[in-house]
Enzyme design. Structure first.
Site, mmCIF file in Angstrom:
data_model
loop_
_atom_site.group_PDB
_atom_site.id
_atom_site.type_symbol
_atom_site.label_atom_id
_atom_site.label_comp_id
_atom_site.label_asym_id
_atom_site.label_seq_id
_atom_site.Cartn_x
_atom_site.Cartn_y
_atom_site.Cartn_z
ATOM 1 N N GLU A 1 2.771 -6.424 -3.818
ATOM 2 C CA GLU A 1 1.765 -5.128 -4.490
ATOM 3 C C GLU A 1 2.446 -3.218 -3.815
ATOM 4 O O GLU A 1 2.442 -2.893 -2.603
ATOM 5 C CB GLU A 1 0.281 -5.408 -4.018
ATOM 6 C CG GLU A 1 -0.674 -4.374 -4.614
ATOM 7 C CD GLU A 1 -2.247 -4.131 -4.670
ATOM 8 O OE1 GLU A 1 -2.781 -5.893 -4.005
ATOM 9 O OE2 GLU A 1 -3.057 -3.869 -3.713
ATOM 10 N N HIS B 1 0.417 -0.935 0.218
ATOM 11 C CA HIS B 1 -0.414 0.126 -0.040
ATOM 12 C C HIS B 1 0.563 1.602 0.067
ATOM 13 O O HIS B 1 0.601 2.566 0.735
ATOM 14 C CB HIS B 1 -1.110 -0.165 1.509
ATOM 15 C CG HIS B 1 -2.780 0.680 0.504
ATOM 16 N ND1 HIS B 1 -3.093 1.887 0.744
ATOM 17 C CD2 HIS B 1 -3.666 -0.322 0.737
ATOM 18 C CE1 HIS B 1 -3.597 1.916 0.620
ATOM 19 N NE2 HIS B 1 -4.240 0.699 0.137
HETATM 20 C C1 CS2 Z 1 -6.885 -1.583 -1.859
HETATM 21 C C2 CS2 Z 1 -7.620 -1.413 -1.729
HETATM 22 O O1 CS2 Z 1 -7.931 -3.289 -3.361
HETATM 23 C C3 CS2 Z 1 -6.478 -3.089 -3.270
HETATM 24 O O2 CS2 Z 1 -5.356 -3.813 -2.956
HETATM 25 O O3 CS2 Z 1 -5.330 -1.118 -1.972
HETATM 26 O O4 CS2 Z 1 -8.631 -1.701 -0.933
HETATM 27 C C4 CS2 Z 1 -7.742 0.097 -1.835
HETATM 28 O O5 CS2 Z 1 -7.319 0.919 -0.395
HETATM 29 C C5 CS2 Z 1 -8.955 0.714 -2.488
HETATM 30 O O6 CS2 Z 1 -9.452 0.464 -3.061
HETATM 31 C C6 CS2 Z 1 -9.093 2.001 -2.019
HETATM 32 O O7 CS2 Z 1 -9.971 2.969 -1.480
HETATM 33 MG MG MG Z 2 -4.401 -2.325 -2.574
#
Ligand code: CS2
Ligand code: MG
Length: 402
Positions: free
Chosen positions: A236, A212
């Site tokens: 990721e 993230h």
């Molecule tokens: C996340 C998401 O799905 C993912 O990989 O990074 O949940 C992201 O935080 C959200 O789509 C934000 O709206």
């Molecule tokens: Mg993500």
């Protein structure tokens, strides 16, 4: 020639906010497009209602590529999440219409299936490692072949990726939630967490992990190297991607595969990442990256460079864009995996998708178009409920990437 006679924007909040464009033609055919931009929903609703809908009326719904060029080049102001999400909604609705007119599912319009279903990854999470392990076991029992593992980082309250209710939803009401982050604690914790998963369950499934956007390229390289023996499917968003060339440093440090793209909105956000093979998976989506027309272009570019796809599929992407993504996924030769978090049961009171989850994969139905219906009466029962994504601060109080 049929023309577009009406286009309406439906804002609804069945458990979370969704913005949907509904386009109607003079032949009475309707198409849907997702226009949801989590935490900034009304900006896209206004872009559509105030600026794009007047341009659509009277135009030929069959000319999808021309419409895309007209809206993109015609705005003069290029790219950006609001613009590209609005264009995506129009584009998706027109593909839906084209499919219904032809009596074909969208995947057939795109060249037909290259595979029957799109393998998905589910989100296992927990407040601590034992809770996470129980959740991984649950996903394995459900037949998932690919599982993302996240747990709250000790000392960093409110860590991303940990589900609290039925489905994961990071956006909160009133003002943004302010969270605290310690990179040191995370770098210490993440290898222990992922090692525990492999030690308990072995290697017969794909293991994924989301960073993230929290690390520097140096830190990400170090983490990737420590995780190599765990054979992740991907790491990721190791670092924010505005500086595409920074991924070269991560690449040189580790063979752990890298995925990025959930906040990308155009091919220009990933052109260098792809053509220099700085990533392994491109995670852009139909809704945020300009619709089926533009995402297909990104995926085709990626194919030339042996980069595979792994589209974002969080709860904030509606069943309309998830369906559109799955139709595209089953057609592209370089498909990798599709994220699937599911939706709050309330969302299914409004959206009726026909894709099916079986054996860890999503299968699009053969219904003409995208195969998703929207119940407008149900949508009206769930008025807009403003929400914001969290803000992240380091332990010294300064703002960090969320
Ligand atoms: C996340 C998401 O799905 C993912 O990989 O990074 O949940 C992201 O935080 C959200 O789509 C934000 O709206
Ligand atoms: Mg993500």
């Amino acid at each position: 020639m049929a023309t577009i006679t009406e286009a309406t924007v439906i804002v609804t909040s069945p458990g979370r906010n969704f913005v949907t464009l509904k386009v109607t033609t003079s032949d009475g055919v309707t198409g849907l497009g997702d226009a949801t931009l989590n935490g900034r929903e009304l900006a896209v609703a206004s872009y559509l209602r105030d600026h794009l809908v007047p341009l659509l009326i009277g135009r030929d719904p069959a000319r999808i590529e021309d419409m895309w060029q007209y809206l993109y080049k015609g705005a003069y102001w290029r790219r950006g999440p609001v613009t590209m999400t609005a264009i995506a909604a129009v584009d998706t609705a027109l593909w839906d219409i084209k499919g219904k007119v032809a009596g074909m599912p969208v995947y057939d319009l795109l060249g037909g299936r290259a595979r029957d279903g799109a393998m998905v990854y589910g989100h296992a999470s927990g407040g601590d490692v034992p809770e996470l392990l129980d959740d991984v076991a649950r996903f394995r029992d459900l037949g998932y072949r690919a599982i993302r593992a996240q747990a709250a980082v000790p000392g960093s309250p409110g860590s991303y990726g940990v589900r609290k209710g039925v489905v994961y939803e990071p956006a909160a009401a009133s003002l943004p939630d302010e969270q605290t982050w310690s990179t040191e604690d995370y770098l210490d914790f993440a290898p222990r967490l992922l090692t525990a998963v492999r030690e308990r369950f072995g290697f017969d499934f794909h293991l994924l992990h989301d960073v993230h956007h929290r690390l520097t390229p140096t830190e990400a390289g170090r983490l990737g190297r420590r995780l190599e023996d765990l054979r992740l499917f991907w790491m990721e968003d190791p670092t924010p991607a505005e500086l595409q060339e920074s991924f070269r440093q991560i690449r040189q440090a580790t063979t752990t595969p890298i995925a990025v793209g959930e906040v990308f909105n155009s091919i220009w956000d990933c052109q260098q990442l792809i053509t220099e093979r700085l990533i392994d998976y491109i995670r852009a989506t139909v809704v945020h990256a300009g619709g089926i027309t533009h995402l297909r272009r990104i995926f085709h570019l990626a194919e030339l460079y042996q980069v595979r796809t792994g589209s974002h599929g969080a709860t904030d992407l509606s069943p309309v864009s998830l369906s559109a993504n799955v139709h595209l996924d089953v057609t592209v030769p370089n498909f990798g995996v599709q994220e699937y978090m599911g939706h709050d049961p309330l969302a299914h009171e409004v959206f009726r998708p026909t894709y099916e989850l079986r054996d860890g994969a999503l299968y699009p139905s053969d219904a003409p178009g995208l195969g998703v219906e929207l119940d407008e009466e149900a949508a009206a029962r769930f008025p807009y409920d403003p929400k914001y994504l969290p803000v992240n601060r380091r332990t010294d109080g300064s703002v960090h990437d969320w």
